[in-house]
Write a protein that holds these residues in place. Structure first.
Motif, PDB file in Angstrom:
ATOM      1  N   LYS A  21      67.256 140.792  85.457  1.00 44.63           N
ATOM      2  CA  LYS A  21      67.378 139.456  84.867  1.00 44.63           C
ATOM      3  C   LYS A  21      67.314 139.570  83.349  1.00 44.63           C
ATOM      4  CE  LYS A  21      62.640 137.719  84.776  1.00 44.63           C
ATOM      5  NZ  LYS A  21      61.764 136.649  85.181  1.00 44.63           N
ATOM      6  N   PRO A  22      68.025 138.713  82.646  1.00 37.90           N
ATOM      7  CA  PRO A  22      68.045 138.804  81.180  1.00 37.90           C
ATOM      8  C   PRO A  22      66.693 138.415  80.583  1.00 37.90           C
ATOM      9  CG  PRO A  22      69.292 136.898  81.922  1.00 37.90           C
ATOM     10  CD  PRO A  22      68.888 137.657  83.144  1.00 37.90           C
ATOM     11  N   ALA A  23      66.355 139.062  79.501  1.00 39.71           N
ATOM     12  CA  ALA A  23      65.107 138.753  78.805  1.00 39.71           C
ATOM     13  C   ALA A  23      65.229 137.400  78.109  1.00 39.71           C
ATOM     14  CB  ALA A  23      64.805 139.838  77.780  1.00 39.71           C
ATOM     15  N   ALA A  24      64.104 136.723  77.982  1.00 39.52           N
ATOM     16  CA  ALA A  24      64.086 135.444  77.270  1.00 39.52           C
ATOM     17  C   ALA A  24      64.410 135.682  75.798  1.00 39.52           C
ATOM     18  CB  ALA A  24      62.715 134.793  77.400  1.00 39.52           C
ATOM     19  N   VAL A  25      65.154 134.779  75.228  1.00 38.94           N
ATOM     20  CA  VAL A  25      65.509 134.842  73.812  1.00 38.94           C
ATOM     21  C   VAL A  25      64.778 133.699  73.117  1.00 38.94           C
ATOM     22  CG1 VAL A  25      67.381 134.700  72.130  1.00 38.94           C
ATOM     23  CG2 VAL A  25      67.763 135.828  74.341  1.00 38.94           C
ATOM     24  N   LEU A  26      63.952 134.043  72.148  1.00 41.01           N
ATOM     25  CA  LEU A  26      63.188 133.029  71.425  1.00 41.01           C
ATOM     26  C   LEU A  26      64.015 132.434  70.299  1.00 41.01           C
ATOM     27  CD1 LEU A  26      59.789 134.948  71.175  1.00 41.01           C
ATOM     28  CD2 LEU A  26      60.465 133.232  72.865  1.00 41.01           C
ATOM     29  N   ALA A  27      63.808 131.156  70.046  1.00 39.21           N
ATOM     30  CA  ALA A  27      64.470 130.461  68.937  1.00 39.21           C
ATOM     31  C   ALA A  27      63.558 130.511  67.708  1.00 39.21           C
ATOM     32  CB  ALA A  27      64.759 129.018  69.331  1.00 39.21           C
ATOM     33  N   SER A  28      63.983 129.915  66.633  1.00 38.02           N
ATOM     34  CA  SER A  28      63.192 129.951  65.399  1.00 38.02           C
ATOM     35  C   SER A  28      61.941 129.080  65.477  1.00 38.02           C
ATOM     36  CB  SER A  28      64.046 129.514  64.208  1.00 38.02           C
ATOM     37  OG  SER A  28      64.478 128.181  64.381  1.00 38.02           O
ATOM     38  N   LYS A  29      61.924 128.124  66.387  1.00 36.94           N
ATOM     39  CA  LYS A  29      60.755 127.247  66.575  1.00 36.94           C
ATOM     40  C   LYS A  29      60.237 127.381  67.995  1.00 36.94           C
ATOM     41  CE  LYS A  29      61.257 125.019  62.598  1.00 36.94           C
ATOM     42  NZ  LYS A  29      60.353 125.169  61.510  1.00 36.94           N
ATOM     43  N   LEU A  30      58.950 127.213  68.163  1.00 40.99           N
ATOM     44  CA  LEU A  30      58.303 127.258  69.466  1.00 40.99           C
ATOM     45  C   LEU A  30      57.550 125.936  69.639  1.00 40.99           C
ATOM     46  CD1 LEU A  30      56.740 130.298  71.016  1.00 40.99           C
ATOM     47  CD2 LEU A  30      55.314 128.286  70.915  1.00 40.99           C
ATOM     48  N   SER A  31      57.732 125.276  70.770  1.00 37.91           N
ATOM     49  CA  SER A  31      57.049 123.995  70.978  1.00 37.91           C
ATOM     50  C   SER A  31      56.098 124.089  72.160  1.00 37.91           C
ATOM     51  CB  SER A  31      58.043 122.856  71.167  1.00 37.91           C
ATOM     52  OG  SER A  31      58.796 123.048  72.339  1.00 37.91           O
ATOM     53  N   VAL A  32      54.960 123.421  72.005  1.00 38.47           N
ATOM     54  CA  VAL A  32      53.901 123.429  73.017  1.00 38.47           C
ATOM     55  C   VAL A  32      53.484 121.990  73.275  1.00 38.47           C
ATOM     56  CG1 VAL A  32      51.595 124.277  73.601  1.00 38.47           C
ATOM     57  CG2 VAL A  32      53.069 125.653  72.127  1.00 38.47           C
ATOM     58  N   SER A  33      53.372 121.647  74.570  1.00 39.62           N
ATOM     59  CA  SER A  33      52.958 120.299  74.955  1.00 39.62           C
ATOM     60  C   SER A  33      52.101 120.362  76.199  1.00 39.62           C
ATOM     61  CB  SER A  33      54.187 119.435  75.229  1.00 39.62           C
ATOM     62  OG  SER A  33      53.806 118.188  75.765  1.00 39.62           O
ATOM     63  N   GLU A  34      51.149 119.460  76.315  1.00 40.24           N
ATOM     64  CA  GLU A  34      50.370 119.323  77.550  1.00 40.24           C
ATOM     65  C   GLU A  34      51.059 118.373  78.521  1.00 40.24           C
ATOM     66  OE1 GLU A  34      45.938 119.316  77.566  1.00 40.24           O
ATOM     67  OE2 GLU A  34      46.206 119.002  75.404  1.00 40.24           O
ATOM     68  N   GLN A  35      52.122 117.707  78.092  1.00 37.07           N
ATOM     69  CA  GLN A  35      52.765 116.682  78.907  1.00 37.07           C
ATOM     70  C   GLN A  35      54.002 117.170  79.652  1.00 37.07           C
ATOM     71  OE1 GLN A  35      51.120 113.738  79.117  1.00 37.07           O
ATOM     72  NE2 GLN A  35      49.636 114.775  77.811  1.00 37.07           N
ATOM     73  N   GLY A  36      54.696 118.171  79.129  1.00 38.43           N
ATOM     74  CA  GLY A  36      55.909 118.651  79.777  1.00 38.43           C
ATOM     75  C   GLY A  36      56.872 119.250  78.771  1.00 38.43           C
ATOM     76  N   PHE A  37      58.019 119.710  79.274  1.00 33.43           N
ATOM     77  CA  PHE A  37      59.047 120.286  78.427  1.00 33.43           C
ATOM     78  C   PHE A  37      59.840 119.186  77.728  1.00 33.43           C
ATOM     79  CE2 PHE A  37      58.639 123.629  81.778  1.00 33.43           C
ATOM     80  CZ  PHE A  37      58.157 124.638  80.951  1.00 33.43           C
ATOM     81  N   ASP A  38      60.463 119.557  76.620  1.00 31.14           N
ATOM     82  CA  ASP A  38      61.371 118.661  75.876  1.00 31.14           C
ATOM     83  C   ASP A  38      60.704 117.363  75.424  1.00 31.14           C
ATOM     84  OD1 ASP A  38      63.545 120.479  76.233  1.00 31.14           O
ATOM     85  OD2 ASP A  38      63.828 119.693  78.264  1.00 31.14           O
ATOM     86  N   ARG A  39      59.465 117.448  75.000  1.00 36.41           N
ATOM     87  CA  ARG A  39      58.722 116.269  74.548  1.00 36.41           C
ATOM     88  C   ARG A  39      58.841 116.109  73.035  1.00 36.41           C
ATOM     89  NH1 ARG A  39      56.185 112.748  77.961  1.00 36.41           N
ATOM     90  NH2 ARG A  39      54.724 112.516  76.276  1.00 36.41           N
ATOM     91  N   ASN A  40      58.988 114.882  72.584  1.00 33.05           N
ATOM     92  CA  ASN A  40      59.036 114.605  71.150  1.00 33.05           C
ATOM     93  C   ASN A  40      57.684 114.783  70.481  1.00 33.05           C
ATOM     94  OD1 ASN A  40      61.752 113.994  71.175  1.00 33.05           O
ATOM     95  ND2 ASN A  40      61.404 111.831  71.597  1.00 33.05           N
ATOM     96  N   ASP A  41      56.599 114.703  71.268  1.00 33.94           N
ATOM     97  CA  ASP A  41      55.261 114.833  70.698  1.00 33.94           C
ATOM     98  C   ASP A  41      54.705 116.263  70.800  1.00 33.94           C
ATOM     99  OD1 ASP A  41      55.027 114.790  73.454  1.00 33.94           O
ATOM    100  OD2 ASP A  41      53.347 113.391  73.503  1.00 33.94           O
TER     101      ASP A  41
END
Length: 99
Positions: free
Chosen positions: A48-68
């Motif tokens: 399987k392909p390795a994950a590719v990281l972007a220039s920013k990393l986001s962390v949330s306790e609520q879920g993925f793709d959160r504005n907060d």
């Protein structure tokens, strides 16, 4: 420990950690393990392909793709991860010399 949703580039993972910062470091560790295994016994998976990281990393306790989400430059988290791995390596070397 709280559950954090961490994402960057193609990496999307759920991590249990004491803080958002620690969750970010653990997620980077997971990504780095795919291309740079820490224990000499684990081969790099080829199926399987390795994950590719972007220039920013986001962390949330609520879920993925959160504005907060807490957004951090990935390079800062990679630097913290590198410091941790270097410290662990020095400790391991000290233990081997003491034995």
């Amino acid at each position: 420990m709280a559950k954090y949703y961490v994402q960057s580039g193609t990496l999307r993972t759920i991590v249990s950690a004491e803080s958002a910062g620690k969750a970010a470091i653990w997620a980077v560790h997971q990504a780095m393990q795919q291309v740079f295994p820490m224990d000499g016994d684990s081969p790099v998976p080829q199926d399987k392909p390795a994950a590719v990281l972007a220039s920013k990393l986001s962390v949330s306790e609520q879920g993925f793709d959160r504005n907060d989400s807490v957004v951090t430059p990935t390079i800062e988290v990679v630097s913290q991860w590198n410091e941790m791995v270097s410290t662990l390596d020095r400790l391991q070397q000290m233990l081997h010399r003491a034995a």
